[in-house]
Design a protein around this motif. Sequence first.
Motif, mmCIF file in Angstrom:
data_model
loop_
_atom_site.group_PDB
_atom_site.id
_atom_site.type_symbol
_atom_site.label_atom_id
_atom_site.label_comp_id
_atom_site.label_asym_id
_atom_site.label_seq_id
_atom_site.Cartn_x
_atom_site.Cartn_y
_atom_site.Cartn_z
ATOM 1 N N ARG A 35 0.851 -1.187 0.000
ATOM 2 C CA ARG A 35 0.000 0.000 0.000
ATOM 3 C C ARG A 35 0.882 1.230 0.000
ATOM 4 O O ARG A 35 1.971 1.222 0.570
ATOM 5 C CB ARG A 35 -0.908 -0.002 1.215
ATOM 6 N N GLN A 36 0.404 2.268 -0.646
ATOM 7 C CA GLN A 36 1.178 3.494 -0.705
ATOM 8 C C GLN A 36 0.339 4.656 -0.192
ATOM 9 O O GLN A 36 -0.878 4.669 -0.337
ATOM 10 C CB GLN A 36 1.624 3.770 -2.138
ATOM 11 N N ALA A 37 1.009 5.617 0.374
ATOM 12 C CA ALA A 37 0.330 6.825 0.844
ATOM 13 C C ALA A 37 -0.146 7.624 -0.361
ATOM 14 O O ALA A 37 0.435 7.543 -1.445
ATOM 15 C CB ALA A 37 1.286 7.665 1.682
ATOM 16 N N LYS A 38 -1.225 8.389 -0.181
ATOM 17 C CA LYS A 38 -1.759 9.215 -1.260
ATOM 18 C C LYS A 38 -2.089 10.576 -0.677
ATOM 19 O O LYS A 38 -2.738 10.672 0.368
ATOM 20 C CB LYS A 38 -3.028 8.556 -1.822
ATOM 21 N N PHE A 39 -1.643 11.620 -1.335
ATOM 22 C CA PHE A 39 -1.879 12.980 -0.877
ATOM 23 C C PHE A 39 -2.472 13.791 -2.026
ATOM 24 O O PHE A 39 -1.899 13.812 -3.110
ATOM 25 C CB PHE A 39 -0.575 13.633 -0.410
ATOM 26 N N SER A 48 -11.007 8.593 -4.471
ATOM 27 C CA SER A 48 -10.535 7.225 -4.690
ATOM 28 C C SER A 48 -11.706 6.376 -5.152
ATOM 29 O O SER A 48 -12.863 6.734 -4.949
ATOM 30 C CB SER A 48 -9.919 6.644 -3.413
#
Length: 142
Positions: free
Chosen positions: A29-33, A53
Amino acid sequence: MRSKIIVLALTLALGGVFWAGVAVGKEARQAKFISREEVKWIDQQGLRMAVLSGDIDKGPYTALLQLKAGAEPPWHSHTGDYEAVELSGTTRHWMRGEDGAKAKKMTPGSYWTMPGGVEHVTTCDKGVDCGGNCGPCAMGAR
């Protein structure tokens, strides 16, 4: 004795392969900003929406929603359940058979859920545009 050692070695090796496969099979999982300036708003039947999302046409999604002050959209329902948090303004929500004049005021910080298939009205009080966060949201209104 030698056969017990071989069985133990095979068991450990196969167990290691299994756990390695589980670890490889998991997607990182990756962070999203998304900054306020990057939010892409679309008009959707009198409602402004910014999908953050998911896919509004295929399944659950998370979105920012905005209604103009004084807006009174028509009766509608959603294809699935959703949750929301009021971020600005004051909205009111009521279902068929309920008295809209008695609907609870949802001010910033308020939270609600709405079951899918339930006809309801959402209005925005006059004075300040209403904004909220919906997620997970159901697929489109009908």
